[in-house]
Design a protein around this motif. Structure first.
Motif, mmCIF file in Angstrom:
data_model
loop_
_atom_site.group_PDB
_atom_site.id
_atom_site.type_symbol
_atom_site.label_atom_id
_atom_site.label_comp_id
_atom_site.label_asym_id
_atom_site.label_seq_id
_atom_site.Cartn_x
_atom_site.Cartn_y
_atom_site.Cartn_z
ATOM 1 N N VAL A 113 0.867 -1.176 0.000
ATOM 2 C CA VAL A 113 0.000 0.000 0.000
ATOM 3 C C VAL A 113 0.901 1.223 0.000
ATOM 4 O O VAL A 113 1.935 1.247 0.675
ATOM 5 C CB VAL A 113 -0.923 0.015 1.235
ATOM 6 N N ILE A 114 0.524 2.255 -0.752
ATOM 7 C CA ILE A 114 1.380 3.433 -0.879
ATOM 8 C C ILE A 114 0.553 4.690 -0.667
ATOM 9 O O ILE A 114 -0.616 4.749 -1.074
ATOM 10 C CB ILE A 114 2.083 3.428 -2.261
ATOM 11 N N ALA A 115 1.136 5.670 0.010
ATOM 12 C CA ALA A 115 0.478 6.958 0.244
ATOM 13 C C ALA A 115 1.403 8.064 -0.248
ATOM 14 O O ALA A 115 2.593 8.084 0.097
ATOM 15 C CB ALA A 115 0.175 7.144 1.734
ATOM 16 N N VAL A 116 0.871 8.977 -1.053
ATOM 17 C CA VAL A 116 1.698 10.024 -1.657
ATOM 18 C C VAL A 116 1.115 11.400 -1.374
ATOM 19 O O VAL A 116 -0.079 11.549 -1.126
ATOM 20 C CB VAL A 116 1.854 9.810 -3.171
ATOM 21 N N LEU A 207 -5.372 1.115 5.677
ATOM 22 C CA LEU A 207 -5.619 0.105 4.645
ATOM 23 C C LEU A 207 -4.585 -1.017 4.718
ATOM 24 O O LEU A 207 -4.926 -2.194 4.540
ATOM 25 C CB LEU A 207 -5.597 0.760 3.262
ATOM 26 N N ALA A 208 -3.328 -0.665 4.967
ATOM 27 C CA ALA A 208 -2.283 -1.691 5.085
ATOM 28 C C ALA A 208 -2.579 -2.629 6.244
ATOM 29 O O ALA A 208 -2.443 -3.859 6.125
ATOM 30 C CB ALA A 208 -0.915 -1.035 5.258
ATOM 31 N N ARG A 209 -3.000 -2.065 7.366
ATOM 32 C CA ARG A 209 -3.349 -2.900 8.520
ATOM 33 C C ARG A 209 -4.562 -3.766 8.213
ATOM 34 O O ARG A 209 -4.651 -4.916 8.687
ATOM 35 C CB ARG A 209 -3.615 -2.021 9.733
ATOM 36 N N ARG A 210 -5.495 -3.238 7.446
ATOM 37 C CA ARG A 210 -6.681 -4.017 7.084
ATOM 38 C C ARG A 210 -6.297 -5.230 6.235
ATOM 39 O O ARG A 210 -6.789 -6.342 6.453
ATOM 40 C CB ARG A 210 -7.664 -3.126 6.329
#
Length: 272
Positions: A113-116, A207-210
């Motif tokens: 998962v990536i956040a920008v 989201l990554a934890r989900r």
């Protein structure tokens, strides 16, 4: 917990990439904010090492990539990287590492998962395309600007961008080098969510934890089958479905999942 905006103590050798475990999630942070997180060779190599750690540790289930500072990345630090491009191209993955753009060498079997935020140029877009779920802050500006620098995208954009957003949408941005905003990135499907500025880290980590809370063998099998369809076609993926189902059905996680379903409790998967 290190947040992207927190101050860190001065170190003799500040890492270009921060790595921190968060349960079954490996948080991987671009950490050259004074240069807009421009990727020099050291940053690329440290990123490859972090991806290798994600792949090699059975306790890690998901990677979460983000950036410290105001910008995700200003793209390649060409002054540092260009002299390292040899007759066979550019090799960035040391022993045990994985090329994060997955255009050469060993493939990553776990989701990312990536956040920008801020500026997200060239290799930043390509890292989104090589990831599985992307979140963008609403003021993010994107640009696939290699043609304006006399080179071509070499981290997978020519392959994945048309497949992800359609030929015309991809060529509109690859061939002009123009910049585009988060709304356009969401419209064409480059990112899955656009969130208020400053919340992209928390939403991406959520989201990554989900994903990490799901059965890891099942997550990896689903990801592998989807990638097989892309790489080798529907027939190859179809042929692999039933064998994958048989293998998963006999796992401890499948028993845990069924028990949780019957008892209406939360499953605690073990990865076996």
């Amino acid at each position: 917990m290190i947040r992207p905006t927190e101050q860190r103590p001065a170190l003799t050798e500040t890492p270009r990439i921060t790595v921190e475990r968060d349960g079954h999630v490996l948080r991987i942070g671009f950490n050259r904010p004074e240069k807009r997180n421009a990727a020099d060779y050291r940053l690329l190599s440290e990123l490859a090492v972090a991806y290798g750690e994600l792949e090699n540790d059975p306790e890690l289930r998901v990677g979460f990539v983000f950036a410290h500072g105001d910008h995700f990345t200003g793209g390649l630090d060409l002054a540092d990287v260009a002299p390292r491009i040899g007759a066979d191209g550019l090799e960035i993955a040391p022993d045990g590492g994985i090329n994060p753009w997955q255009v050469s060498g060993r493939q990553l079997s776990k989701p990312v998962v990536i956040a920008v935020q801020g500026t997200c140029l060239t290799l930043g877009i390509e890292l989104i395309l090589a990831s599985d779920i992307a979140v963008a802050a609403e003021s993010t500006t994107f640009g696939q600007i290699e043609v304006a620098r006399g080179i071509l995208p070499f981290g997978g954009a020519t392959i994945r961008f048309p497949r992800a957003v359609g030929w015309g949408n991809a060529m509109r941005w690859i061939l002009t080098g123009d910049s585009f905003d988060a709304a356009e990135a969401h419209r064409i499907g480059l990112v899955q969510e656009v969130v208020p500025d400053g919340t992209q880290f928390d939403r991406g980590l959520e989201l990554a934890r989900r994903v990490a809370a799901q059965a890891p063998l099942a997550v990896q099998a689903a990801l592998a089958n989807a990638r097989l369809a892309v790489r080798e076609g529907d027939a190859a993926a179809e042929a692999a479905l039933q064998p994958a189902l048989v293998r998963l059905a006999s796992s401890e996680d499948a028993r845990i999942g069924m028990t949780a379903f019957v008892t209406r409790t939360e499953a605690e998967f073990v990865g076996r």
